[in-house]
Design an enzyme around this catalytic site. Structure first.
Site, PDB file in Angstrom:
ATOM      1  CB  CYS A 128      -3.360   5.129  -1.307  1.00 44.11           C
ATOM      2  SG  CYS A 128      -3.273   5.066   0.495  1.00 44.11           S
ATOM      3  CB  ILE A 161       6.904   9.867  -6.047  1.00 44.17           C
ATOM      4  CG1 ILE A 161       7.803  10.365  -4.926  1.00 44.17           C
ATOM      5  CG2 ILE A 161       7.634   9.738  -7.348  1.00 44.17           C
ATOM      6  CD1 ILE A 161       9.017   9.507  -4.610  1.00 44.17           C
ATOM      7  CB  ILE A 165      -3.620   8.022   7.210  1.00 43.07           C
ATOM      8  CG1 ILE A 165      -2.437   8.854   7.727  1.00 43.07           C
ATOM      9  CG2 ILE A 165      -4.970   8.640   7.614  1.00 43.07           C
ATOM     10  CD1 ILE A 165      -2.372   9.081   9.207  1.00 43.07           C
ATOM     11  CG  LEU A 198      -6.915   6.221   1.050  1.00 46.83           C
ATOM     12  CD1 LEU A 198      -7.547   5.459  -0.130  1.00 46.83           C
ATOM     13  CD2 LEU A 198      -6.246   7.497   0.536  1.00 46.83           C
TER      14      LEU A 198
END
Ligand SMILES: Cc1cc2nc3c(=O)[nH]c(=O)nc-3n(C[C@H](O)[C@H](O)[C@H](O)COP(=O)(O)O)c2cc1C
Length: 312
Positions: free
Chosen positions: A130, A191, A71, A73
């Protein structure tokens, strides 16, 4: 106190179940399905300093026992989140955890300071993991020195407890966990997704436009359990566990490994009622396996260990 209740830094949870960041948006869609007050807490989508539009599409793909996402962020930026999204949660009696992301330490500081000043936020989940952005994100989560530095600086700016969200894309998760604990983290969240790729046979190219994405869902559960188990043996701060949870039995497994609470991500896409269904099922599962409360089960998977397992 109910037998499902858990007390963590900044968080009085009526039960240990919360939707994971990025899998629940800002709660509005799910509020059409059930009363969000039933949740232990809500972890909202990542916030960055400015709005981000995310990566090009396709940015999700189904895999065996999971999904890949890239995606990137996507979010409206921290100020809009504070002004337009957070007030919605005042309708509900559940603590809100803000997921904080950035490309630089200064951006992390700015977002953490701004969002933690909001009375609507109970804690921060510091996203140093991320895998889907070009700058920042996972680079902070794979180097103990950088992970420690961003934790220390965000802690200095934040008005609320900080849970650092760890990346599984490392050789030695214990080194990162102990570094962020020493830097002042109030808790850990683990995680995040594992980097992966899927190739389209006809097109002869990766399915995701970003090529690489983050793998989540049941496929990653054993990795999450192993990492939480290892980290639990080396830290004393609480762990919010996640990775592939779809049942109340999975929740108990995460508690035994050492989690004090859990987040549920990908399973929300398959079944929007998954969180309340698991909350409902938990008391019977605790009882079946001989536990009188959540507190009673935390870390109990370690009692038969004869020695600590190795750090890697
Ligand atoms: C579509 C999608 C978007 C996500 N967005 C975020 C995010 O914004 N911030 C974050 O820290 N984690 C994000 N994650 C990771 C999840 O919060 C969670 O750590 C991971 O998916 C493992 O849990 P699960 O297997 O239950 O999904 C995202 C995961 C998915 C599938």
């Amino acid at each position: 106190m109910s037998n499902l209740a858990v007390e963590l830094p900044g968080l009085s949870l009526k039960n240990p179940i919360m939707p994971a960041s990025g899998c629940f948006g800002f709660g509005r869609e799910y509020s059409n399905f059930y009363d969000l007050s039933r949740l232990g807490a809500v972890i909202i989508k990542a916030a960055t300093g400015e709005a981000r539009f995310g990566n090009a599409t396709p940015r999700v793909a189904e895999t065996a026992s999971g999904m890949l996402n890239a995606i990137g962020l996507q979010n409206p930026g921290v100020e809009k989140i504070i002004a337009e999204q957070l007030p919605f949660f005042r309708n509900y009696d559940t603590p809100i955890i803000a997921n904080v992301a950035g490309s630089t330490i200064e951006e992390y500081e700015l977002v953490a300071e701004a969002i933690s000043n909001s009375p609507d936020i109970a804690a921060i989940e510091l996203n140093i993991s991320c895998p889907n952005v070009k700058e920042g994100g996972v680079q902070f989560g794979t180097d103990p020195v950088l992970a420690s530095e961003v934790t220390r600086r965000v802690k200095a700016k934040s008005k609320v407890p900080v849970y650092v969200k760890l990346s599984p894309n490392v050789t030695n998760i214990v080194d990162i966990a102990t570094a962020v604990e020493a830097a002042g983290a109030d808790g850990l969240s683990m995680i995040n997704t594992l980097t992966g790729m899927q190739i389209d046979l006809n097109a002869r190219k990766p399915i995701l436009a970003n090529k690489i994405g983050g793998l989540s869902g049941p496929a990653i559960k054993p990795v999450a359990i192993r990492m939480i188990y290892q980290v639990k043996q080396h830290v004393s701060i609480p762990i919010i566990g996640m990775g592939g949870i779809t049942t109340a039995e999975d929740v108990l497994e995460f508690l035994l490994a050492g989690s004090s609470a859990v987040a549920i991500g990908t399973a929300n896409f398959q079944n929007p009622l998954i969180c309340p269904e698991i909350i409902e099922a938990l008391p019977a599962v605790l009882k079946k396996y001989g536990f009188s409360s959540i507190q009673d089960a935390i870390g109990k998977g370690h009692e038969h260990a004869t020695a600590n397992i190795s750090r890697t």
